[in-house]
Design an enzyme around this catalytic site. Structure first.
Site, PDB file in Angstrom:
ATOM      1  N   PHE A  13      -4.210  47.169  30.604  1.00 18.23           N
ATOM      2  CA  PHE A  13      -3.207  46.279  30.003  1.00 18.23           C
ATOM      3  C   PHE A  13      -1.795  46.660  30.463  1.00 18.23           C
ATOM      4  O   PHE A  13      -1.112  45.874  31.145  1.00 18.23           O
ATOM      5  CB  PHE A  13      -3.379  46.330  28.475  1.00 18.23           C
ATOM      6  CG  PHE A  13      -2.160  45.993  27.689  1.00 18.23           C
ATOM      7  CD1 PHE A  13      -1.463  44.812  27.924  1.00 18.23           C
ATOM      8  CD2 PHE A  13      -1.689  46.854  26.698  1.00 18.23           C
ATOM      9  CE1 PHE A  13      -0.326  44.505  27.191  1.00 18.23           C
ATOM     10  CE2 PHE A  13      -0.561  46.554  25.960  1.00 18.23           C
ATOM     11  CZ  PHE A  13       0.138  45.384  26.222  1.00 18.23           C
ATOM     12  N   LEU A  73      -1.525  56.744  33.724  1.00 15.78           N
ATOM     13  CA  LEU A  73      -1.881  55.933  32.545  1.00 15.78           C
ATOM     14  C   LEU A  73      -3.378  55.937  32.273  1.00 15.78           C
ATOM     15  O   LEU A  73      -3.818  55.372  31.269  1.00 15.78           O
ATOM     16  CB  LEU A  73      -1.437  54.471  32.743  1.00 15.78           C
ATOM     17  CG  LEU A  73       0.017  54.118  32.444  1.00 15.78           C
ATOM     18  CD1 LEU A  73       0.955  54.731  33.471  1.00 15.78           C
ATOM     19  CD2 LEU A  73       0.204  52.605  32.449  1.00 15.78           C
ATOM     20  N   TYR A 145      -8.688  61.835  21.627  1.00 17.93           N
ATOM     21  CA  TYR A 145      -7.519  61.136  22.207  1.00 17.93           C
ATOM     22  C   TYR A 145      -6.252  61.935  21.941  1.00 17.93           C
ATOM     23  O   TYR A 145      -5.506  62.277  22.871  1.00 17.93           O
ATOM     24  CB  TYR A 145      -7.429  59.738  21.581  1.00 17.93           C
ATOM     25  CG  TYR A 145      -6.321  58.873  22.138  1.00 17.93           C
ATOM     26  CD1 TYR A 145      -6.425  58.297  23.400  1.00 17.93           C
ATOM     27  CD2 TYR A 145      -5.170  58.611  21.387  1.00 17.93           C
ATOM     28  CE1 TYR A 145      -5.414  57.481  23.901  1.00 17.93           C
ATOM     29  CE2 TYR A 145      -4.161  57.796  21.882  1.00 17.93           C
ATOM     30  CZ  TYR A 145      -4.289  57.231  23.138  1.00 17.93           C
ATOM     31  OH  TYR A 145      -3.281  56.427  23.627  1.00 17.93           O
TER      32      TYR A 145
END
Ligand code: NAD
Ligand code: UDP
Length: 315
Positions: A13, A73, A145
Site C-alpha cells: 500500500f 518498508l 510486529y
C-alpha cells in the site's frame, strides 16, 4: 541525474505510492517485494517506465545491487496478516533490516526504516512523543510486529554509531488511502468495504479506543523529506496526523460518507489492542517543516472512490 533508490515492500500500500513519487522526481527505482501482502496491481501502471525495476525477492535473504538510498518498508502491517505467520513477521523485520543495513554499509547508501507507532505499545503517555520509550508486551500476539520493529530501530542506531551509516527512522501512525487491499483487515479498509457492500460494520470492543488517521500522500511527503534532510537529524520522528477520534466515531463517519444502511455490530477486542494513539508531531514540524495537509473527509472520500471502483471490478 536521479538517484538509484531501493524500496523494499514497494508493491504494498504505502510502498506503491512511494515508488510513484520517487519516479516522478526523476529517480531510478528498484521495487523489491515478495508479494506476501503486496500486489502487482499496485505497481502495474509503473511497469513500462524505463526507470522502474521490479524484483521478486524476500528481504530475509541477502540482496545486492548498487544503490544511493534504501527505503525499508518490507513487513506486513495489518494485524491479521502479521499474526498469520508471526515467526516470519519478526524475521522479516530483523533479518530484513540487517540485510538492508549491510547493503547500505557496502555502498555508503542512506537508509530509512519504516518504523511504527506500535513501538509505543499501549501508550501511557498521550499524545506520543519520540522520547517516550513505550509500554510494549514482549510476549503477546502483537509482539512479533512491535518487538521486530523495535529491534530494527536498535539495529539502525547500532549501525549508525558503529559503522557511521546515514540512517533515518520514521514512526508511522495509522495511514490509509488508495492501494489498500480489499482484504487488508485494518479498520479503514474493513469499514469502507463493509459500508459499500451494505454488510455489518464490525467494531472490536466498545469502540472507545482511539486512532489518528493520516492520508497516504502526506505520509510519503514526510518520508521523502526525512530521507533528504541534512544528515544531522536522523530521528526517530513521528509521521502521522494528530486528528484523533474513537473507532465508534470513525464508524459513524464512514456510514455517513458512504450513505450506507449498514448496522454497527460489536465483536471481541483482540489482545493488547492499544486504547489510545495520537502522534505529537512537533519534532517533524521543527526539523522537516512537515505537517499533514489532507483532512479526514477529503482523504476518506478519495479512499471510498478507490474501494468503490475496486469492488465493482471484482464483481
Ligand atoms: P502492506 O502490507 O501493504 O505492505 C508491506 C509490503 O511488504 C507488501 O508489499 C508485502 O508483500 C511486502 N513484504 C512483506 N514481507 C516481505 C518480505 N519478507 N520480503 C519482501 N517483501 C515483503 O503494508 P503498508 O501499510 O504499506 O506498510 C508498509 C510499511 O510501513 C510496513 O513496514 C509497516 O510496518 C509500516 N507502517 C505502516 C503503517 C500504516 O498505517 N499503513 C503504520 C506504521 C508502520
Ligand atoms: N478495528 C475494528 N474493526 C475492524 C478492524 C479494526 O474495530 O474491523 C479496530 C482495532 O481493534 C483497533 C483499531 O480499529 O482498535 C485500529 O485497527 P487497525 O487494525 O486498523 O490498526 P492498529 O492501529 O490496531 O494496528
Amino acid at each position: 541525474m536521479g538517484r538509484r533508490i531501493l524500496v523494499t515492500g514497494g508493491a504494498g500500500f504505502i510502498g506503491s505510492h512511494l515508488c510513484e513519487k520517487l519516479l516522478n522526481e526523476g529517480n531510478y527505482v528498484i521495487c523489491l517485494d515478495n508479494f506476501f501482502t503486496g500486489s502487482k496491481n499496485n505497481i502495474n501502471h509503473l511497469a513500462d517506465n524505463e526507470n522502474f525495476e521490479l524484483v521478486n525477492h524476500d528481504v530475509t535473504e541477502e540482496y545486492f545491487t548498487e544503490v544511493d538510498q534504501i527505503y525499508n518498508l518490507a513487513c506486513p502491517a495489518s494485524p491479521p496478516h502479521y499474526q498469520n505467520n508471526a515467526i516470519k513477521t519478526i524475521k522479516t523485520s530483523v533479518m530484513g533490516i540487517i540485510n538492508m543495513l549491510e547493503l547500505a554499509k557496502y555502498f555508503k547508501a542512506s537508509i530509512l526504516q519504516a518504523s511504527t507507532s506500535e513501538v509505543y505499545g499501549d501508550p501511557l503517555v498521550h499524545p506520543q512523543v519520540e522520547t517516550y520509550w513505550g509500554n510494549v508486551n514482549p510476549i503477546g500476539i502483537r509482539s512479533c510486529y512491535d518487538e521486530g520493529k523495535r529491534c530494527a530501530e536498535t539495529l539502525m542506531m547500532d549501525y549508525h554509531r558503529q559503522c557511521g551509516i546515514n540512517t533515518r527512522i520514521i514512526r508511522i501512525f495509522n495511514t490509509y488511502g488508495p492501494n489498500m487491499d480489499l482484504k487488508d483487515g485494518r479498520v479503514v479498509s474493513n469499514f469502507i468495504v463493509q459500508a459499500l457492500r451494505g454488510e455489518d460494520i464490525t467494531i472490536y470492543g466498545d469502540g472507545s479506543q482511539t486512532r489518528s488517521f493520516c492520508y497516504v500522500s502526506d505520509l510519503v511527503d514526510g518520508m521523502v523529506k526525512m530521507m533528504n534532510n541534512p544528515q544531522n537529524f536522523i530521528g526517530p520522528v513521528n509521521i502521522g496526523n494528530p486528528s484523533e477520534r474513537t473507532i465508534l466515531e470513525f464508524a459513524k463517519l464512514i456510514i455517513e460518507m458512504t450513505n450506507s444502511k449498514s448496522k454497527i455490530v460489536y465483536q471481541p477486542l483482540p489482545g493488547d489492542d492499544p486504547a489510545q494513539r495520537k502522534p505529537d508531531i512537533a519534532l517533524a514540524e521543527k526539523e522537516l517543516g512537515w505537517v499533514p495537509k489532507i483532512d479526514i473527509r477529503e482523504g476518506i472520500q478519495k479512499t471510498i472512490e478507490y474501494f468503490d471502483k475496486k469492488i465493482k471490478e471484482n464483481n
